[in-house]
Write an enzyme that holds these catalytic residues in place. Structure first.
Site, PDB file in Angstrom:
ATOM      1  N   ALA A 244       5.966 -14.864  -1.123  1.00 56.43           N
ATOM      2  CA  ALA A 244       6.283 -15.990  -2.001  1.00 56.43           C
ATOM      3  C   ALA A 244       5.951 -15.699  -3.455  1.00 56.43           C
ATOM      4  O   ALA A 244       5.788 -16.638  -4.247  1.00 56.43           O
ATOM      5  CB  ALA A 244       5.545 -17.236  -1.523  1.00 56.43           C
TER       6      ALA A 244
ATOM      7  N   HIS B  64      -0.735 -13.769   6.101  1.00 61.96           N
ATOM      8  CA  HIS B  64      -1.572 -12.775   5.434  1.00 61.96           C
ATOM      9  C   HIS B  64      -2.618 -12.209   6.385  1.00 61.96           C
ATOM     10  O   HIS B  64      -3.818 -12.291   6.127  1.00 61.96           O
ATOM     11  CB  HIS B  64      -2.272 -13.407   4.216  1.00 61.96           C
ATOM     12  CG  HIS B  64      -1.331 -14.000   3.213  1.00 61.96           C
ATOM     13  ND1 HIS B  64      -1.421 -15.300   2.771  1.00 61.96           N
ATOM     14  CD2 HIS B  64      -0.257 -13.454   2.595  1.00 61.96           C
ATOM     15  CE1 HIS B  64      -0.454 -15.529   1.899  1.00 61.96           C
ATOM     16  NE2 HIS B  64       0.270 -14.432   1.775  1.00 61.96           N
TER      17      HIS B  64
ATOM     18  N   GLU C 291       9.855   4.198   7.098  1.00 62.05           N
ATOM     19  CA  GLU C 291       9.860   2.740   7.193  1.00 62.05           C
ATOM     20  C   GLU C 291      10.604   2.311   8.444  1.00 62.05           C
ATOM     21  O   GLU C 291      11.753   2.690   8.664  1.00 62.05           O
ATOM     22  CB  GLU C 291      10.511   2.130   5.949  1.00 62.05           C
ATOM     23  CG  GLU C 291      10.836   0.655   6.039  1.00 62.05           C
ATOM     24  CD  GLU C 291       9.616  -0.208   6.359  1.00 62.05           C
ATOM     25  OE1 GLU C 291       9.696  -0.985   7.330  1.00 62.05           O
ATOM     26  OE2 GLU C 291       8.590  -0.090   5.661  1.00 62.05           O
TER      27      GLU C 291
ATOM     28  N   GLY D   9       0.807  -1.213   0.000  1.00 66.00           N
ATOM     29  CA  GLY D   9       0.000   0.000   0.000  1.00 66.00           C
ATOM     30  C   GLY D   9       0.835   1.256   0.000  1.00 66.00           C
ATOM     31  O   GLY D   9       0.633   2.163  -0.807  1.00 66.00           O
TER      32      GLY D   9
END
Length: 553
Positions: free
Chosen positions: A95, A458, A39, A20
């Site tokens: 992944a 997730h 960050e 995002g």
């Protein structure tokens, strides 16, 4: 821009640099905003990423202990959440799988009555695919054959498919000029099929966000500050916000700073954004944050199981992290995940798979078959002789995250949502059992499963989109209810379990939200926060849109 805006350090502060935040940084910089990305994690060049996940200081994110790696683990009562850390967020350690959400996702009750999401998201999904370089995984690896045979035995061979992935499939190990963005992107190296995607691609073949969105954002003028943790966000008297930061993980010399901005974009992932918003609300810095904060936190209804100590004559490290998937039923997607040679850490987290039940019963069941227990554990050559199976479901279950004070300070805690999140998924147990038969291996699960705590890579939701403040935390434009100038642009806005890897969905939602920001200095056509939703056309940026360059892969 008025005089007050001129006096501020930046037009937009973006907190986080994942799927995002990277979109927000690029698209807003293209629209003329002064953007800074904060960050918490470190910046890594490809060659500096860990060679295996046993390099713990570069694998795990525990900055106060000197570990500044790319994987963050957050243990809650009902789930162990694994997420990314570093410039590029989850893209460093995901992944590579970039699936479109299934049709049921658009009809989720949380947001189905807002607009026609299929139509609205379609162009942004296509744009996200171009930007992330989606291609089809090459077939024919040993792990492919195990999953193919497993699908046949489970009666779903017709659903076996090669996965859409974000990897540059060029001449293996050969570096070529930017193949994606008309020569202004970084040079790329063809995938070596080493299987080490999750520990961080050391070759630059993986299409991480520093290779696309963040690279272009910096070219457009955005600034990126790594190792910077946001502690406070407070409104300014004349509008805008002051953002307080400190050096990540510092015990002393925290280098506390304050930045002022007109807008703040929360993009720290579901865990990071919720942690920060809960603290800001509970401490009175942002008292009007919706009471729905933390509700409908999703795990993607996910479980991870293993097979290990395979006696099949194959090396499972060959290929990208995910190359294929299958669907045992309409609600479930299963993928086999490989790790690079030497990345044997998962063997330390695995134990013998036992049936569902109370924790004590599951623990005792481990010792009823000592030989199987020994065969189902161990780190020796785990990556070569073991596979992980990621099981995801699109069912409507959830958790609620709240902030609780404990012995070591306040932290997030989980409770079950209206439809409880499962602690065991029967189809996941069955998949591992059948795959173990196929590979002449032992089915395993994580140690946390003994305590009915599944693992998810997730975690999403918790700041979900809603038509009103009574139903959501952000409006359909992803603006925070109750606080003009605050926005949430990450996986925490996702309103339902997609049942597939959510990275592409998060990117597309971010693209849609940013497409409707006005260019700097122009009127905002969006209705005020809290008004009824009405579809609007996207607003083109004044700067070039590099994603229209043809992907020559």
């Amino acid at each position: 821009m008025n005089a007050a805006d001129d006096a501020r350090d930046y037009d937009v502060v973006v907190i986080g640099s994942g799927f995002g935040g990277s979109v927000a940084a690029l698209r807003l910089a293209e629209k003329g905003y002064r953007v800074v990305v904060l960050e918490a994690g470190a910046r890594y060049e490809p060659e500096d990423l860990p060679a295996t996940n046993l390099r713990l200081r570069r694998t795990l994110w525990l900055p106060r202990l000197g570990c500044r790696g790319i994987q963050r683990m957050t243990l809650l009562r009902h789930v162990l959440a694994v997420s990314g850390a570093g410039v590029g967020g989850g893209s460093l350690t995901y992944a590579n799988a970039l699936y479109r959400p299934p049709e049921a996702f658009y009809d989720a009750p949380q947001w189905a009555d807002v607009t026609d999401w299929r139509t609205e998201l379609a162009p942004h999904l296509a744009r996200a695919e171009r930007m992330l370089g989606v291609t089809t995984a090459p077939p024919g690896t040993p792990a492919d054959e195990v999953l193919r045979e497993t699908a046949e035995r489970m009666g779903c061979a017709d659903t076996f498919h090669q996965a859409p992935i974000g990897v540059f499939i060029g001449e293996p190990g050969t570096t070529v000029p930017d193949p994606y963005f008309g020569g202004i992107g970084p040079d790329r190296t063809g995938c070596t099929q080493c299987g080490a995607c999750i520990t961080g691609c050391q070759y630059g073949a993986k299409n991480t966000l520093p290779m696309n969105y963040l690279h272009l954002a910096q070219r457009a003028g955005a600034e990126i500050r790594p190792m910077t943790t946001v502690r406070t966000v407070k409104p300014l008297p004349g509008g805008g916000y002051t953002v307080g930061t400190e050096r990540s993980g510092a015990w002393v010399r925290r280098r506390r700073k304050r930045i002022t901005a007109t807008h703040v974009v929360f993009s720290a992932g579901s865990i990071g954004t919720q942690t920060l918003l809960h603290r800001l609300r509970d401490t009175g810095a942002l008292p009007s944050v919706s009471g729905r904060l933390g509700v409908l936190t999703r795990t993607n209804s996910e479980a991870i199981h293993f097979i290990q100590n395979s006696r099949r004559p194959a090396d499972f490290t060959e290929g990208t992290a995910i190359t294929m998937g299958m669907r045992p039923d309409a609600d479930t997607c299963v993928q086999a995940i490989r790790f690079g040679r030497g990345s044997n850490l998962m063997g330390a987290l695995a134990t013998l798979q036992v049936p569902a039940g109370p924790p004590l019963r599951r623990i005792l069941a481990q010792w009823r078959t000592p030989r199987k227990l020994l065969a189902g554990t161990g780190m020796r050559r785990w990556a070569e002789r073991g596979l992980a199976f990621l099981v995801m479901q699109s069912l409507d279950n959830s958790l609620t995250l709240v902030r609780k004070r404990g012995l070591f300070g306040a932290r997030l805690a989980s409770t079950q949502g209206p439809n409880p999140n499962p602690d065991t998924i029967p189809v996941a147990l069955r998949t591992a059992e059948i795959a173990a038969e196929v590979a002449h291996a032992q089915p395993s699960m994580t140690v946390t499963n003994l305590f009915n705590i599944p693992i998810t890579a997730h975690l999403i939701g918790g700041c979900v989109i809603g038509a009103t403040e009574r139903t959501g935390v952000v409006d359909p434009w992803q603006r925070l209810y109750g606080h003009p100038g605050l926005h949430v642009v990450d996986g925490s806005v996702v309103p339902a379990n997609p049942g597939v890897n959510p990275a592409l969905t998060i990117t597309a939602l971010a693209e849609r939200a940013m497409a409707h920001w006005p260019n700097q200095g122009r009127p905002d056509p969006r209705p005020p926060v809290g008004s009824a939703y009405q579809p609007l056309p996207p607003i083109p940026a004044g700067a070039p849109q590099w994603d229209t360059e043809r992907n020559t892969q």
